[in-house]
Design an enzyme around this catalytic site. Structure first.
Site, PDB file in Angstrom:
ATOM      1  N   HIS A   1       1.662  -9.297   3.791  1.00 44.22           N
ATOM      2  CA  HIS A   1       1.537  -7.968   4.408  1.00 44.22           C
ATOM      3  C   HIS A   1       2.886  -7.482   4.921  1.00 44.22           C
ATOM      4  O   HIS A   1       3.279  -6.333   4.677  1.00 44.22           O
ATOM      5  CB  HIS A   1       0.527  -8.042   5.560  1.00 44.22           C
ATOM      6  CG  HIS A   1       0.353  -6.761   6.306  1.00 44.22           C
ATOM      7  ND1 HIS A   1      -0.660  -5.866   6.047  1.00 44.22           N
ATOM      8  CD2 HIS A   1       1.079  -6.210   7.324  1.00 44.22           C
ATOM      9  CE1 HIS A   1      -0.562  -4.824   6.858  1.00 44.22           C
ATOM     10  NE2 HIS A   1       0.487  -5.019   7.643  1.00 44.22           N
ATOM     11  N   GLU A   2       3.598  -8.356   5.621  1.00 47.35           N
ATOM     12  CA  GLU A   2       4.897  -7.961   6.164  1.00 47.35           C
ATOM     13  C   GLU A   2       5.919  -7.758   5.041  1.00 47.35           C
ATOM     14  O   GLU A   2       6.736  -6.829   5.094  1.00 47.35           O
ATOM     15  CB  GLU A   2       5.405  -9.023   7.157  1.00 47.35           C
ATOM     16  CG  GLU A   2       4.483  -9.251   8.352  1.00 47.35           C
ATOM     17  CD  GLU A   2       4.151  -7.975   9.111  1.00 47.35           C
ATOM     18  OE1 GLU A   2       4.980  -7.037   9.117  1.00 47.35           O
ATOM     19  OE2 GLU A   2       3.053  -7.896   9.697  1.00 47.35           O
TER      20      GLU A   2
ATOM     21  N   HIS B   1       5.438  -4.317   3.477  1.00 46.46           N
ATOM     22  CA  HIS B   1       6.043  -3.206   4.222  1.00 46.46           C
ATOM     23  C   HIS B   1       7.499  -3.006   3.787  1.00 46.46           C
ATOM     24  O   HIS B   1       7.971  -1.873   3.635  1.00 46.46           O
ATOM     25  CB  HIS B   1       6.010  -3.488   5.723  1.00 46.46           C
ATOM     26  CG  HIS B   1       4.704  -3.157   6.377  1.00 46.46           C
ATOM     27  ND1 HIS B   1       4.059  -1.959   6.188  1.00 46.46           N
ATOM     28  CD2 HIS B   1       3.937  -3.862   7.254  1.00 46.46           C
ATOM     29  CE1 HIS B   1       2.944  -1.936   6.907  1.00 46.46           C
ATOM     30  NE2 HIS B   1       2.849  -3.071   7.547  1.00 46.46           N
TER      31      HIS B   1
ATOM     32  N   GLU C   1      -0.596   0.774   6.124  1.00 40.78           N
ATOM     33  CA  GLU C   1      -1.230  -0.491   6.474  1.00 40.78           C
ATOM     34  C   GLU C   1      -2.188  -0.952   5.382  1.00 40.78           C
ATOM     35  O   GLU C   1      -2.230  -2.137   5.038  1.00 40.78           O
ATOM     36  CB  GLU C   1      -1.964  -0.374   7.815  1.00 40.78           C
ATOM     37  CG  GLU C   1      -1.045  -0.219   9.007  1.00 40.78           C
ATOM     38  CD  GLU C   1      -0.069  -1.377   9.151  1.00 40.78           C
ATOM     39  OE1 GLU C   1      -0.477  -2.536   8.984  1.00 40.78           O
ATOM     40  OE2 GLU C   1       1.115  -1.122   9.413  1.00 40.78           O
TER      41      GLU C   1
END
Length: 211
Positions: A78-79, A82, A136
């Protein structure tokens, strides 16, 4: 306080190293970025990424949620997502455009004070927050795909948000007033998307065993 738990830090570094080669699926140049993960000794349940691929995990996130490697991979992915999609740059650009737009409106119409504040609030709820929630969701999806391609179960992300739901105290703000989707929305989306990624995950496991 950084990197005081060598065992936990080694886990994080190993998972990151497993995932870096698969960033090429999303951005060929990302394989050569200077990715790095550090561990903050703090009870906060959080993780984040800085420009340049510097990922920060809090010990509280791993310990309080009792994360296994598959779950850590989902958060790591997820990070990384980004950064792969340059979400921070997009958010800054959107905020700057909005700020300039409000200033121009104020100068052209003479609207100031409470009325301009109201216009800013409308812009925030109607444009900036939804834009952030889109980021997100995109990071959730790319994150578990990156995990699946690396041989980590994408369905593990579902358990993270189920436990987060139980840990949350006092409830979360309504989704339309939050930068993040609601826990329920995330669980439903991750359930659908992780099901689609199971063949990718199984193929990665097969390739891992062959090597």
């Amino acid at each position: 306080t950084l990197n005081q738990d060598p065992v936990m830090l080694t886990r994080l570094i190993h998972i990151l190293d497993e995932m870096i080669p698969h960033t090429a699926h999303f951005r060929p140049d990302a394989v050569n970025w200077n990715w790095e993960v550090n561990l903050i000794q703090d009870d906060t349940i959080n993780a984040w990424v800085m420009p340049g691929g510097k990922i920060m995990f809090y010990t509280g996130l791993i310990e309080q949620l009792s994360l296994n490697d598959d779950e850590i991979a989902a958060i790591m992915g997820h990070e990384m997502a980004h950064e792969l999609r340059e979400h921070a740059r997009e958010r800054i650009s959107q905020a700057q455009v909005g700020s300039v737009g409000l200033s121009v409106v104020g100068q052209l119409t003479g609207v100031q004070g409470a009325a301009l504040d109201l216009a800013g609030a409308v812009m925030n709820v109607g444009i900036l927050l939804p834009f952030s929630r889109i980021h997100e969701v995109e990071a959730d999806r790319i994150g578990i795909e990156l995990a699946a391609r690396s041989g980590y179960d994408p369905a593990a992300a579902i358990g993270i948000w189920e436990r987060m739901t139980k840990l949350s105290q006092g409830g979360a703000p309504p989704e339309f007033l939050s930068t993040h989707p609601s826990y329920d929305s995330r669980i439903k989306d991750l359930t659908r998307y992780s099901t689609r990624l199971q063949p990718t995950y199984q193929q990665a496991l097969t390739e891992r065993k062959a090597n």
